[in-house]
Design an enzyme around this catalytic site. Structure first.
Site, short mmCIF file in Angstrom:
data_model
loop_
_atom_site.label_atom_id
_atom_site.label_comp_id
_atom_site.label_asym_id
_atom_site.label_seq_id
_atom_site.Cartn_x
_atom_site.Cartn_y
_atom_site.Cartn_z
N HIS A 1 0.82 -1.21 0.00
CA HIS A 1 0.00 0.00 0.00
C HIS A 1 0.86 1.26 0.00
O HIS A 1 2.06 1.20 0.21
CB HIS A 1 -1.00 0.02 1.15
CG HIS A 1 -0.42 0.12 2.53
ND1 HIS A 1 0.19 -0.91 3.17
CD2 HIS A 1 -0.39 1.17 3.39
CE1 HIS A 1 0.58 -0.52 4.37
NE2 HIS A 1 0.24 0.74 4.53
N HIS B 1 0.64 5.46 1.32
CA HIS B 1 -0.01 6.58 2.00
C HIS B 1 0.64 7.83 1.45
O HIS B 1 1.86 7.87 1.27
CB HIS B 1 0.22 6.56 3.51
CG HIS B 1 -0.44 5.43 4.23
ND1 HIS B 1 -1.80 5.27 4.29
CD2 HIS B 1 0.09 4.42 4.96
CE1 HIS B 1 -2.08 4.21 5.02
NE2 HIS B 1 -0.94 3.67 5.44
N TYR C 1 11.84 4.28 1.28
CA TYR C 1 10.74 4.63 0.38
C TYR C 1 9.77 5.59 1.05
O TYR C 1 8.58 5.30 1.19
CB TYR C 1 10.03 3.37 -0.09
CG TYR C 1 10.98 2.33 -0.62
CD1 TYR C 1 11.64 2.53 -1.83
CD2 TYR C 1 11.24 1.16 0.09
CE1 TYR C 1 12.54 1.60 -2.32
CE2 TYR C 1 12.13 0.22 -0.40
CZ TYR C 1 12.77 0.45 -1.60
OH TYR C 1 13.66 -0.48 -2.07
#
Length: 189
Positions: free
Chosen positions: A60, A62, A151
């Site tokens: 995922h 954000h 990341y």
């Protein structure tokens, strides 16, 4: 079926959660990481927006975006997801078998159908969501400290002296974990 309503403000700052289909860990793959980076830059060039903060985890994303006036974000996410999917397949990526409902809509098993968005309403709200983004790799157990996850925009914010490099660092087991319960409903996780 639920009636999903999106808030389309005039410009604005938004927090997003985008999840892979069935929580597949696609972004463990460096090719997927590079494709996503490329696609986001392409979409930004044609449909500008500013990324204030982002973290990419295996299954995922954000992020917080600033949107231009008289514009919305759904087009951008649709383009990012569809361009990523095409390039992912072109580079040997696979999808997961999908339901009949998804097959009828010509959807592939790469992304969840929807995404979560939250309109940032104040500086305090912005700071809490930014902290959540930068702490997320620790929350999921990928690293012990935010500075260990590459990341993430955490490093950019440290460079700009917004966060100290040892923010919520547990390398020496000397830091309490933050409490994000009060924003849980706006996260979509």
């Amino acid at each position: 079926m639920p009636d999903y309503k999106r808030w389309f403000g005039d410009g604005g700052t938004y927090f997003f959660t985008i999840i892979t289909y069935d929580r597949r860990k696609i972004f463990d793959n460096p090719i997927a990481q590079e494709i996503l980076h490329q696609v986001i830059k392409e979409v930004q060039a044609k449909h500008p927006f500013k990324i204030q903060g982002i973290v990419l985890l295996p299954d995922h994303i954000h992020c917080i975006w600033n949107m231009p006036q008289d514009d919305n974000y759904s087009l951008r996410w649709r383009l990012i997801k569809s361009k990523f999917t095409k390039l992912w397949f072109a580079n040997g990526g696979s999808d997961k078998k999908v339901s009949l409902s998804r097959t009828k809509r010509s959807e592939r098993g790469v992304w969840q159908r929807r995404f979560w968005e939250h309109l940032i309403r104040s500086q305090k709200d912005f700071a809490k969501h930014m902290d959540y983004i930068h702490y997320n790799p620790v929350k999921h157990g990928y690293v012990k400290c935010p500075h260990q996850w590459k990341y993430s925009t955490f490093h950019r914010w440290v460079k700009n002296e917004i966060y100290p490099e040892n923010w919520l660092c547990q390398c020496n087991e000397n830091c309490k974990k933050p409490d994000f319960e009060n924003i849980k409903n706006s996260i979509g996780e």
